[in-house]
Design a protein around this motif. Structure first.
Motif, short mmCIF file in Angstrom:
data_model
loop_
_atom_site.label_atom_id
_atom_site.label_comp_id
_atom_site.label_asym_id
_atom_site.label_seq_id
_atom_site.Cartn_x
_atom_site.Cartn_y
_atom_site.Cartn_z
N GLN A 187 48.78 35.06 42.28
CA GLN A 187 49.20 34.37 41.07
C GLN A 187 48.03 34.37 40.09
O GLN A 187 46.91 34.04 40.47
CB GLN A 187 49.62 32.93 41.39
N VAL A 188 48.29 34.75 38.86
CA VAL A 188 47.24 34.80 37.84
C VAL A 188 47.54 33.78 36.76
O VAL A 188 48.62 33.80 36.16
CB VAL A 188 47.14 36.21 37.21
N ASN A 189 46.61 32.86 36.54
CA ASN A 189 46.79 31.84 35.52
C ASN A 189 46.18 32.32 34.21
O ASN A 189 45.02 32.04 33.90
CB ASN A 189 46.17 30.52 35.95
N PHE A 190 46.97 33.04 33.44
CA PHE A 190 46.50 33.58 32.17
C PHE A 190 46.79 32.64 31.01
O PHE A 190 46.28 32.80 29.91
CB PHE A 190 47.17 34.94 31.92
N GLY A 191 47.60 31.62 31.26
CA GLY A 191 48.04 30.74 30.18
C GLY A 191 49.39 31.18 29.66
O GLY A 191 49.89 32.26 29.97
N LYS A 192 50.00 30.33 28.85
CA LYS A 192 51.33 30.62 28.32
C LYS A 192 51.23 31.50 27.09
O LYS A 192 50.33 31.33 26.27
CB LYS A 192 52.04 29.31 27.97
N VAL A 193 52.16 32.44 26.97
CA VAL A 193 52.22 33.34 25.82
C VAL A 193 53.54 33.14 25.10
O VAL A 193 54.60 33.10 25.73
CB VAL A 193 52.08 34.81 26.24
N GLU A 207 38.49 39.75 38.60
CA GLU A 207 38.17 38.99 39.81
C GLU A 207 39.33 39.02 40.79
O GLU A 207 39.13 39.04 42.01
CB GLU A 207 37.81 37.55 39.45
N THR A 208 40.54 39.03 40.27
CA THR A 208 41.72 39.14 41.12
C THR A 208 41.71 40.45 41.88
O THR A 208 42.10 40.52 43.05
CB THR A 208 43.00 39.02 40.28
N GLU A 209 41.24 41.52 41.22
CA GLU A 209 41.16 42.82 41.89
C GLU A 209 40.17 42.78 43.05
O GLU A 209 40.37 43.43 44.08
CB GLU A 209 40.77 43.90 40.89
N GLY A 251 43.88 46.47 44.64
CA GLY A 251 45.09 47.23 44.36
C GLY A 251 46.15 46.44 43.62
O GLY A 251 47.18 47.00 43.21
N SER A 252 45.94 45.13 43.42
CA SER A 252 46.96 44.30 42.79
C SER A 252 47.20 44.67 41.33
O SER A 252 48.28 44.41 40.78
CB SER A 252 46.60 42.82 42.90
N TYR A 253 46.21 45.30 40.67
CA TYR A 253 46.37 45.67 39.26
C TYR A 253 47.57 46.60 39.06
O TYR A 253 48.19 46.61 37.99
CB TYR A 253 45.10 46.35 38.74
N LYS A 254 47.91 47.38 40.09
CA LYS A 254 49.02 48.34 39.97
C LYS A 254 50.36 47.65 39.72
O LYS A 254 51.27 48.24 39.13
CB LYS A 254 49.11 49.19 41.23
N GLN A 255 50.48 46.42 40.19
CA GLN A 255 51.70 45.65 39.97
C GLN A 255 51.54 44.63 38.84
O GLN A 255 52.46 44.40 38.07
CB GLN A 255 52.10 44.93 41.26
N LEU A 256 50.36 44.03 38.77
CA LEU A 256 50.15 42.96 37.79
C LEU A 256 50.26 43.45 36.35
O LEU A 256 50.89 42.80 35.51
CB LEU A 256 48.79 42.31 38.01
#
Length: 291
Positions: A169-175, A215-217, A222-227
């Motif tokens: 789960q990535v907390n990027f904030g609301k867009v 940092e998530t990577e 490999g999560s960047y491929k889906q995120l």
């Protein structure tokens, strides 16, 4: 507008007493320079976490086309994949490479580097000073300008992560997607409706996201491929929001006084703004609140 065409990502590495130091390189040429001569530059030297951070920061530049491939099909995912592959098979870099011949058109930077080396009082070799800011400008990697290796790779120095099966789960904030001016505009907000940065076009919001997940990577390889594709699709499918806007009178944008005079210094609906004023409103926004 000039575009930097990136042709290849390369990497080299050396081992210190307790860590592996990576150097990243890139073969590029500029679209508005003739002849179009490819050139290898050393873009980074440091430890693995900062190498990954740098890769994702450069990948963010591909979202708006400032950094592209000669076939003009570069994506953030493609860029990251090629850079990580280079880090997995780096060429050996001489840690005892001398750093005596530092000269540059940027005399101030060269002098600062030389002063730092002198103040440290250790031999002027790479292993002692790889962390000096911009030292990468003066380090030649074991590749030619086309990116062809001059030595054999050293897999023992390579980045060998175990692919993560879990999607984090990535907390990027609301867009929020706002009314289009010449194109769709997006804005990031915190829990209180305060704007994080300024309204941007989609490619800028996507680029900010790409650079934020480095940092998530590291924790989920490999999560960047889906995120990244998932976030791109999320932006595409967002419904357009009507919001209550407040302008920032302290902004230096030239149109802020005119907009405050026209729409007031309190909250007003974005849907009440004339189409030709949208870009001025977006430049001077202080906060937004969903209706």
């Amino acid at each position: 507008m000039s575009v930097t065409f990136t042709c290849k990502r390369v990497a080299a590495a050396f081992r210190t007493s307790d860590d592996i130091i990576y150097a990243l390189g890139e073969v590029t040429y500029e679209s508005n320079v003739y002849p179009k001569t490819r050139h290898l530059s050393t873009t980074f030297i440091g430890k693995l976490p900062d190498a990954i951070k740098t890769v994702f920061a450069f990948a963010a530049d591909t979202c708006g086309g400032d950094l592209n491939s000669p076939d003009r099909r570069m994506t953030a995912e493609r860029y990251i994949k090629s850079a990580l592959n280079a880090l997995k098979q780096p060429l050996p870099l001489d840690p005892d490479m001398p750093l005596h011949n530092i000269s540059s058109w940027d005399r101030e930077t060269a002098d600062r580097i030389l002063k730092t080396i002198q103040e440290r009082g250790t031999p002027a070799i790479l292993r002692n000073h790889y962390d000096v800011p911009r030292i990468n400008w003066f380090v030649k990697l074991p590749f030619n300008d086309e990116g062809r290796p001059l030595l054999e790779p050293c897999p023992d120095l390579g980045y060998q992560p175990k692919k993560s099966a879990e999607l984090p789960q990535v907390n990027f904030g609301k867009v929020l997607k706002l009314r289009p001016s010449s194109d769709n505009w997006f804005v990031r907000i915190d829990a209180d409706g305060k704007i994080l940065g300024r309204p941007e076009w989609q490619y800028r919001i996507l680029g900010d996201y790409v650079s934020s997940i480095w940092e998530t990577e590291l924790t989920h390889p490999g999560s960047y491929k889906q995120l990244i594709p998932a976030f791109r699709e999320h932006l595409r499918e967002l419904p357009q929001s009507d919001v209550l806007c407040v302008l920032d009178p302290a902004t230096k944008y030239y149109g802020v006084d005119e907009m405050i005079a026209k729409y007031g210094d309190g909250e007003f609906l974005l849907s009440s703004v004339d189409q030709e004023d949208l870009y001025k409103i977006y430049a001077a926004l202080k906060s937004v609140r969903e209706v």
